[in-house]
Scaffold this motif. Structure first.
Motif, PDB file in Angstrom:
ATOM      1  N   PRO A 109       0.827  -1.213   0.000  1.00 53.69           N
ATOM      2  CA  PRO A 109       0.000   0.000   0.000  1.00 53.69           C
ATOM      3  C   PRO A 109       0.857   1.258   0.000  1.00 53.69           C
ATOM      4  CG  PRO A 109       0.156  -0.870   2.205  1.00 53.69           C
ATOM      5  CD  PRO A 109       0.868  -1.856   1.332  1.00 53.69           C
ATOM      6  N   PRO A 110       0.252   2.424  -0.333  1.00 59.31           N
ATOM      7  CA  PRO A 110       1.000   3.692  -0.337  1.00 59.31           C
ATOM      8  C   PRO A 110       1.584   4.005   1.039  1.00 59.31           C
ATOM      9  CG  PRO A 110      -1.088   3.926  -1.469  1.00 59.31           C
ATOM     10  CD  PRO A 110      -1.132   2.602  -0.795  1.00 59.31           C
ATOM     11  N   ILE A 111       2.626   4.838   1.028  1.00 56.57           N
ATOM     12  CA  ILE A 111       3.370   5.115   2.251  1.00 56.57           C
ATOM     13  C   ILE A 111       3.588   6.615   2.399  1.00 56.57           C
ATOM     14  CG2 ILE A 111       5.632   4.841   3.387  1.00 56.57           C
ATOM     15  CD1 ILE A 111       5.804   2.090   2.025  1.00 56.57           C
ATOM     16  N   PHE A 112       3.428   7.155   3.617  1.00 58.48           N
ATOM     17  CA  PHE A 112       3.846   8.507   3.962  1.00 58.48           C
ATOM     18  C   PHE A 112       5.215   8.390   4.638  1.00 58.48           C
ATOM     19  CE2 PHE A 112      -0.909   9.606   4.665  1.00 58.48           C
ATOM     20  CZ  PHE A 112      -1.098   9.673   3.289  1.00 58.48           C
ATOM     21  N   HIS A 113       6.200   9.106   4.110  1.00 54.17           N
ATOM     22  CA  HIS A 113       7.570   8.946   4.619  1.00 54.17           C
ATOM     23  C   HIS A 113       7.719   9.487   6.034  1.00 54.17           C
ATOM     24  CE1 HIS A 113      11.908   9.547   5.112  1.00 54.17           C
ATOM     25  NE2 HIS A 113      12.079   8.666   4.125  1.00 54.17           N
ATOM     26  N   ARG A 114       7.274  10.683   6.299  1.00 52.49           N
ATOM     27  CA  ARG A 114       7.201  11.324   7.626  1.00 52.49           C
ATOM     28  C   ARG A 114       8.537  11.882   8.129  1.00 52.49           C
ATOM     29  NH1 ARG A 114       4.367   9.232  13.187  1.00 52.49           N
ATOM     30  NH2 ARG A 114       5.606   7.385  12.825  1.00 52.49           N
ATOM     31  N   ASP A 115       9.639  11.662   7.415  1.00 51.58           N
ATOM     32  CA  ASP A 115      10.905  12.226   7.901  1.00 51.58           C
ATOM     33  C   ASP A 115      11.799  12.615   6.719  1.00 51.58           C
ATOM     34  OD1 ASP A 115      12.614  13.128   9.875  1.00 51.58           O
ATOM     35  OD2 ASP A 115      13.611  11.187  10.128  1.00 51.58           O
ATOM     36  N   ILE A 116      11.227  13.349   5.773  1.00 54.92           N
ATOM     37  CA  ILE A 116      12.006  13.816   4.623  1.00 54.92           C
ATOM     38  C   ILE A 116      12.883  14.979   5.081  1.00 54.92           C
ATOM     39  CG2 ILE A 116      11.878  14.861   2.334  1.00 54.92           C
ATOM     40  CD1 ILE A 116       9.091  13.505   2.080  1.00 54.92           C
ATOM     41  N   LYS A 117      14.171  14.879   4.811  1.00 53.95           N
ATOM     42  CA  LYS A 117      15.118  15.940   5.142  1.00 53.95           C
ATOM     43  C   LYS A 117      16.381  15.717   4.329  1.00 53.95           C
ATOM     44  CE  LYS A 117      16.469  13.385   9.323  1.00 53.95           C
ATOM     45  NZ  LYS A 117      16.570  13.461  10.796  1.00 53.95           N
ATOM     46  N   ALA A 118      17.258  16.709   4.328  1.00 59.79           N
ATOM     47  CA  ALA A 118      18.442  16.657   3.470  1.00 59.79           C
ATOM     48  C   ALA A 118      19.379  15.525   3.855  1.00 59.79           C
ATOM     49  CB  ALA A 118      19.180  17.999   3.528  1.00 59.79           C
ATOM     50  N   THR A 119      19.366  15.118   5.102  1.00 58.84           N
ATOM     51  CA  THR A 119      20.229  14.011   5.516  1.00 58.84           C
ATOM     52  C   THR A 119      19.619  12.657   5.176  1.00 58.84           C
ATOM     53  OG1 THR A 119      19.281  14.220   7.735  1.00 58.84           O
ATOM     54  CG2 THR A 119      21.431  15.215   7.371  1.00 58.84           C
ATOM     55  N   ASN A 120      18.373  12.637   4.765  1.00 56.19           N
ATOM     56  CA  ASN A 120      17.733  11.385   4.337  1.00 56.19           C
ATOM     57  C   ASN A 120      17.629  11.285   2.815  1.00 56.19           C
ATOM     58  OD1 ASN A 120      17.458  10.265   6.816  1.00 56.19           O
ATOM     59  ND2 ASN A 120      15.301  10.811   7.104  1.00 56.19           N
ATOM     60  N   ILE A 121      18.276  12.190   2.122  1.00 54.96           N
ATOM     61  CA  ILE A 121      18.390  12.102   0.667  1.00 54.96           C
ATOM     62  C   ILE A 121      19.848  11.807   0.366  1.00 54.96           C
ATOM     63  CG2 ILE A 121      18.203  13.356  -1.515  1.00 54.96           C
ATOM     64  CD1 ILE A 121      15.870  14.906  -0.248  1.00 54.96           C
ATOM     65  N   LEU A 122      20.103  10.597  -0.149  1.00 57.07           N
ATOM     66  CA  LEU A 122      21.464  10.138  -0.385  1.00 57.07           C
ATOM     67  C   LEU A 122      21.805  10.229  -1.866  1.00 57.07           C
ATOM     68  CD1 LEU A 122      21.577   7.009   1.975  1.00 57.07           C
ATOM     69  CD2 LEU A 122      21.847   9.427   2.522  1.00 57.07           C
ATOM     70  N   LEU A 123      23.107  10.311  -2.137  1.00 57.46           N
ATOM     71  CA  LEU A 123      23.578  10.485  -3.511  1.00 57.46           C
ATOM     72  C   LEU A 123      24.545   9.363  -3.861  1.00 57.46           C
ATOM     73  CD1 LEU A 123      24.311  14.314  -3.259  1.00 57.46           C
ATOM     74  CD2 LEU A 123      22.249  13.231  -4.140  1.00 57.46           C
ATOM     75  N   ASP A 124      24.273   8.704  -4.988  1.00 56.46           N
ATOM     76  CA  ASP A 124      25.177   7.627  -5.390  1.00 56.46           C
ATOM     77  C   ASP A 124      26.364   8.197  -6.155  1.00 56.46           C
ATOM     78  OD1 ASP A 124      24.305   8.185  -7.952  1.00 56.46           O
ATOM     79  OD2 ASP A 124      23.192   6.308  -8.212  1.00 56.46           O
ATOM     80  N   SER A 125      27.158   7.337  -6.726  1.00 58.47           N
ATOM     81  CA  SER A 125      28.383   7.796  -7.390  1.00 58.47           C
ATOM     82  C   SER A 125      28.096   8.689  -8.593  1.00 58.47           C
ATOM     83  CB  SER A 125      29.214   6.586  -7.849  1.00 58.47           C
ATOM     84  OG  SER A 125      28.483   5.809  -8.780  1.00 58.47           O
ATOM     85  N   LYS A 126      26.890   8.614  -9.123  1.00 61.18           N
ATOM     86  CA  LYS A 126      26.496   9.439 -10.262  1.00 61.18           C
ATOM     87  C   LYS A 126      25.634  10.635  -9.824  1.00 61.18           C
ATOM     88  CE  LYS A 126      26.485   5.334 -13.191  1.00 61.18           C
ATOM     89  NZ  LYS A 126      25.688   4.438 -14.068  1.00 61.18           N
ATOM     90  N   PHE A 127      25.584  10.867  -8.530  1.00 62.74           N
ATOM     91  CA  PHE A 127      24.792  11.947  -7.940  1.00 62.74           C
ATOM     92  C   PHE A 127      23.298  11.786  -8.222  1.00 62.74           C
ATOM     93  CE2 PHE A 127      28.861  13.789  -7.320  1.00 62.74           C
ATOM     94  CZ  PHE A 127      28.733  14.639  -6.233  1.00 62.74           C
ATOM     95  N   THR A 128      22.865  10.552  -8.371  1.00 55.88           N
ATOM     96  CA  THR A 128      21.430  10.288  -8.442  1.00 55.88           C
ATOM     97  C   THR A 128      20.866  10.340  -7.030  1.00 55.88           C
ATOM     98  OG1 THR A 128      21.695   8.860 -10.367  1.00 55.88           O
ATOM     99  CG2 THR A 128      19.663   8.617  -9.095  1.00 55.88           C
ATOM    100  N   ALA A 129      19.811  11.111  -6.823  1.00 59.78           N
ATOM    101  CA  ALA A 129      19.208  11.260  -5.493  1.00 59.78           C
ATOM    102  C   ALA A 129      18.350  10.047  -5.160  1.00 59.78           C
ATOM    103  CB  ALA A 129      18.364  12.518  -5.437  1.00 59.78           C
TER     104      ALA A 129
END
Length: 983
Positions: free
Chosen positions: A771-791
């Protein structure tokens, strides 16, 4: 206020005989004649012991409580549940119980806590039938009538708390039978008549608080036999006769306060100079005559108030204790000179000898020999005497006030004396003093009932406090400011809290003098928590106050609790909630145990054997359940790793492999046997989830597959360990690259690309996850970047499933849940209503967009990023807050990105765009940018279909994909996977 923290009620607790019957049935089914025979013996004993019992609480006490309620008027219906169920097991408001040591199979009322409930009416004589009670608390109500003599039957009573009512009549002689009484508080009532001589039998009493009544007659000299008496407060009554000289024999007396009584024409006994432990002697306005006795032999005397009597003779020349802070001898008939010993008192705050007939000189040594810090003060009042001059310096140091008005010295034309001769305000009760805010946090930052903690080490920390109205009844000083920090340390220590958790909001002197305060108690900051006290902690703190379990202080003296204000989630802490405590099942077990107490030792042995058999079966069942659960989780792409595999991947969890640590535990960089680099999040012992919850979380994460979500590779649930294995994100968190420490700032085009990828990940959670999900803790430290800077969006520890359709087919618009998340990112509407919606995630992502544009944190030095950007936008200075480190950028694209971010952060959820609209606008924004080329345009378009595309090739966008990552400033408490990649 109820205080039911000792109970574990059950809504349908059966009587002990039923429990014994069920046990017998179970034993029969075990097919063991030995077990059955023993249990028959136990059952018979139980039947004989509790067979006549119809309830859990002693029926005598149940009947008494119902009669007590009948005599009370309860306009707020606080006692409405006193007609429902059993008092102890149904948690009647204010009724606290315990298992009796009488082994009679009943529960008994231990405390009746009815503080500040707006009750009127009278105290019922039926109170005397609560014969096991220890605390009787009716403070701060509106009760009338007399104190029932039947209370004297409760010989177990320790605290009798009736202050702050309108009780009248005399004190019953029978109260002298309360041999275990520690504290009697009947102050601020209308009690009249004498103090019964029977009170001399209260061998354990420490606190006599009977001030502000109309008690009359002679203080019985027999009270000098009380071995434990510490505080004797009888000020503001109609006492007469004389002060008993025998009081000097009280071995433990610290405070003797009998101001405003009528000991007309009598003297202060000379023997009072022998009170070796006395801290405070306050005999103001008592009609006393004769000389002041020599009190210099009292080693710790800190407060002496003999104001407004008819004392005569000279002031004793011997030096008083170095502990003395207040000396008030004003409004008497004293003669002679001012003793030079007054200049040798290092802690003196106030000296008043005004309105006497003192003569001679005033030595400036009294104030020039003192060195005061910024918080200390010295008030010297010599008004209206016969003093003729000042010897020594006429300079008055800062924080010192000297008044000589009304003396001959002020009749001269010496201009240097003007400062000594101004009128002096004699009002000692100097009004409320407010604590000043030391932070720059906007007050609107915390939606009600959250408030900013002014004392927290965490900047702009929003939490729900406990608010306590509190009063020091007989403090040992005249100026509180120098002792404010010491008081905070004393009280926070007594409450077992950190000192920064205590905030003094206001304090004010009241008549007495007494010091009234409003206090706020804040929870400790824990990231991703609701920033509230849990239920057990609220109950623990209130119990310390209401049970007078905070240790006494010599300096601050006795205190009184006036009121608790319980906001938000605390409001229902003391309601009749189910399953919170321990008295329901505990009482049942206690009754059964009492019933079988006479059984033979063989029954204990048999019980042990049974327990071992059941534990073995339970263990086997648990193992089987875990095996079945893991078998259920055999999902493609999610591997069940062994502990040895995890240890091997991290070189036995060597510290060199650790890349971070947060509230969940430690994060390691690991290399699997196939050479794949992973991030392993290892839970510490205190944060282990239950087996079911842990496996459920894995099952949830295993179903999330999107290029903009961090992938779960596997898990380990073995040898008491819980670990999650994720793909390794070599470029760390978005926050790391927005930091001023970042060596390679992100270009504007790359920031837009990161925003778009993050939005797509959230859109997938909202619309395509099942089922759909509400994340509830979106912030800059929870957005990670891989080697190609894909978020890629990470950390679903706080995520909640979206609402599911109801029976009628309607889908609720929100999930009601406890507020969790990170300050600065939280949706104000969710904060206020606890209603989590998809628009809550939109708000948080909007804050991330503002971070991308400005490089700033959500909260910096008390300033809220959303408000700061809004203010700059409205004032036309928006480009002043744009991050200069991203180099050149198209202003029209920045304006569109900014407009979208502010719409996402709108206070009204209905005014925010949907996540689908956010993604659409970001895609259009990307297509408008000059940096957009065919390859990147194709990426944006084809990404809708979930196709993998190559990374951007523009060197202006990705200058160095292998940045060295500094995790020292990373926010790891949320369990974000920080990374370090060698160059």
């Amino acid at each position: 206020m109820a205080n039911n923290h000792h109970h574990h009620p059950s809504s349908a607790t059966p009587p002990p005989i039923s429990a014994a019957f069920r046990m017998a049935t179970w034993m029969y089914q075990s097919k063991s004649w030995v077990y059955s025979s023993v249990l028959v013996l136990c059952l018979c004993f139980s039947l004989l012991h509790v067979g006549a019992q119809n309830g859990i609480t002693d029926p005598v006490e149940v009947s008494a409580l119902r009669e007590i309620k009948k005599s009370l008027i309860d306009p707020n219906k606080n006692l409405s549940n006193w007609n429902q169920g059993d008092p102890c097991t149904a948690n009647w408001t204010g009724v606290l119980c315990f298992n009796s040591t009488l082994n009679d199979g009943y529960l008994h009322v231990r405390e009746l806590q009815l503080l500040n409930m707006n009750l009127s009416g009278a105290l019922s004589p039926q109170l005397g039938r609560l014969s096991n009670m220890e605390i009787l608390d009716f403070m701060w109500n509106d009760l009338t009538g007399s104190i029932p003599k039947e209370i004297g039957n409760i010989t177990s009573l320790k605290l009798l708390l009736l202050n702050g009512n309108k009780l009248s009549g005399s004190l019953p002689e029978e109260l002298g039978n309360l041999s275990n009484l520690d504290r009697i508080q009947i102050d601020e009532n209308r009690i009249s008549g004498p103090i019964p001589k029977s009170f001399a039998n209260l061998d354990k009493v420490k606190h006599f608080h009977m001030n502000n009544n109309s008690i009359s007659g002679q203080i019985p000299s027999e009270l000098s036999k009380l071995p434990e008496l510490v505080h004797f407060l009888l000020d503001n009554n109609n006492l007469s006769g004389y002060l008993p000289p025998e009081f000097s024999e009280l071995p433990s007396l610290l405070i003797l306060q009998v101001d405003n009584n009528h000991f007309d024409g009598t003297t202060i006994p000379e023997t009072y100079g022998n009170m070796s432990k006395l801290l405070k002697l306050s005999l103001r306005n008592c009609g006393l005559q004769g000389p002041i006795p020599d009190l210099s032999r009292i080693p710790k005397l800190g407060y002496l108030d003999l104001k407004s009597n008819q004392l005569n003779g000279t002031i004793p020349p011997d030096k008083l204790s170095d502990e003395i802070k207040t000396i008030d001898l004003s409004n008497n008939n004293l003669t002679g000179s001012i003793p030079s010993s007054f200049s040798e008192l290092p802690q003196l705050q106030k000296l008043s000898v005004a309105n006497n007939s003192l003569n001679g000189s005033v030595s400036s040594n009294i104030w020039t020999d003192r060195t005061l810090n910024s918080t200390e003060s010295l008030k010297l009042d010599f008004q209206n005497n016969r003093l003729t001059d000042i010897t020594g310096s006429t300079n008055i140091p800062q924080n010192v006030t000297v008044s000589l008005r009304g003396n001959p010295v002020c009749d001269s034309d010496n201009t240097s004396l003007v400062q000594f001769c101004r009128p002096e305000n004699e009002d000692e009760n100097n009004g409320t003093v407010l604590t000043n805010s030391t932070t720059n946090c906007p007050t609107a930052l915390c939606p009600y009932p959250y408030e900013i903690s002014e004392t927290s080490p965490v900047n702009c920390f929003c939490a729900i406090p406990l608010i306590v109205d509190y009063r020091l009844k007989s403090p040992g000083f005249s100026d509180f400011v120098p002792y404010k920090s010491e008081f905070e340390g004393y009280l926070s220590s007594g409450l077992v809290l950190h000192q920064y958790q205590l905030e003094i909001v206001t304090f004010a002197w009241e008549k007495g003098p007494r010091l009234r305060m409003t206090l706020k108690l804040f929870p400790v900051y824990v990231e991703n928590s609701t920033h509230t006290f849990n239920t057990s902690e609220v109950r623990r703190i209130t119990n310390l106050f209401t049970g007078w379990n905070i240790p006494d202080s010599e300096l601050f003296g006795p205190y009184e609790l006036i009121k608790f204000t319980l906001l938000g989630p605390y409001a229902n802490v003391f309601s009749s909630s189910k399953g919170e405590s321990g008295i329901g099942k505990g009482a049942l077990v206690g009754a059964i145990v009492g019933g079988i107490a006479g059984a033979t030792a063989l029954s204990a042995i048999v019980s042990l054997l049974i327990l071992r058999m059941r534990m073995k079966r339970n263990y086997q069942a648990t193992v089987k359940r875990r095996q079945m659960s893991k078998a259920f989780l055999k999902i493609d792409g999610v591997k069940d790793f062994s502990y040895s595999e995890m240890a091997s991947a991290t070189n036995d969890f060597d510290s060199s492999a650790q890349v971070g640590q947060g509230g969940y535990g430690k994060v390691y960089r690991g290399i699997l046997a196939d050479g794949k680099v992973v991030a392993i999040k290892r839970a510490q012992e205190g944060s282990l989830q239950g087996e079911k919850e842990f496996l459920t979380e894995i099952e949830l994460l295993s179903r999330l597959h999107h290029r903009n979500l961090v992938s779960l590779i596997g898990f380990c649930d073995e040898e008491g360990e819980q670990m999650l294995v994720y793909e390794f994100m070599s470029n760390g968190t978005l926050r790391d690259h927005l930091s001023a420490k970042s060596k390679e700032p992100l270009s504007f085009s790359l920031r837009v690309r990161i925003a778009l990828g993050s939005a797509k990940g959230i859109l997938y959670l909202h619309t395509e996850a099942n089922p759909p999900i509400f994340h509830r803790d979106i912030k800059a430290t929870n957005i990670l970047l891989d080697s190609k800077f894909t978020a890629k969006v990470a950390d679903f520890g706080l995520s909640r499933l979206a609402p599911v359709p109801e029976i009628e087919g309607n889908v609720p618009a929100h999930v009601s849940t406890v507020v969790k998340g990170t300050p600065g990112y939280l949706d104000p509407e969710y904060f206020l209503t606890h209603k989590l919606t998809d628009k809550s995630d939109v708000y948080s992502l909007g804050v991330v967009f503002l971070e991308l544009l400005t490089g700033m944190h959500p909260i910096t030095h008390g300033k809220n990023l959303v408000r700061e950007v809004n203010s700059a936008f409205q004032s036309g200075t928006i480009f002043s807050v744009i991050d200069e480190r991203m180099g050149s950028y198209p202003s029209d694209c920045v304006e569109k990105f900014l407009s979208l971010a502010l719409k996402c952060c709108h206070d009204d959820p209905d005014s925010r765009p949907s996540m689908a609209e956010v993604v659409r606008q970001l895609e259009n924004l990307w297509l408008m940018m000059p940096e957009s080329n065919t390859k990147l345009t194709e990426e944006v378009i084809t990404a809708k279909a979930g196709k993998e595309v190559s990374p951007p090739s523009s060197s202006s966008e990705v200058k160095n994909p292998y940045l060295s990552l500094d995790i020292s400033g990373s926010n790891l408490d949320s369990g974000v996977i920080p990374t370090i990649v060698p160059r």
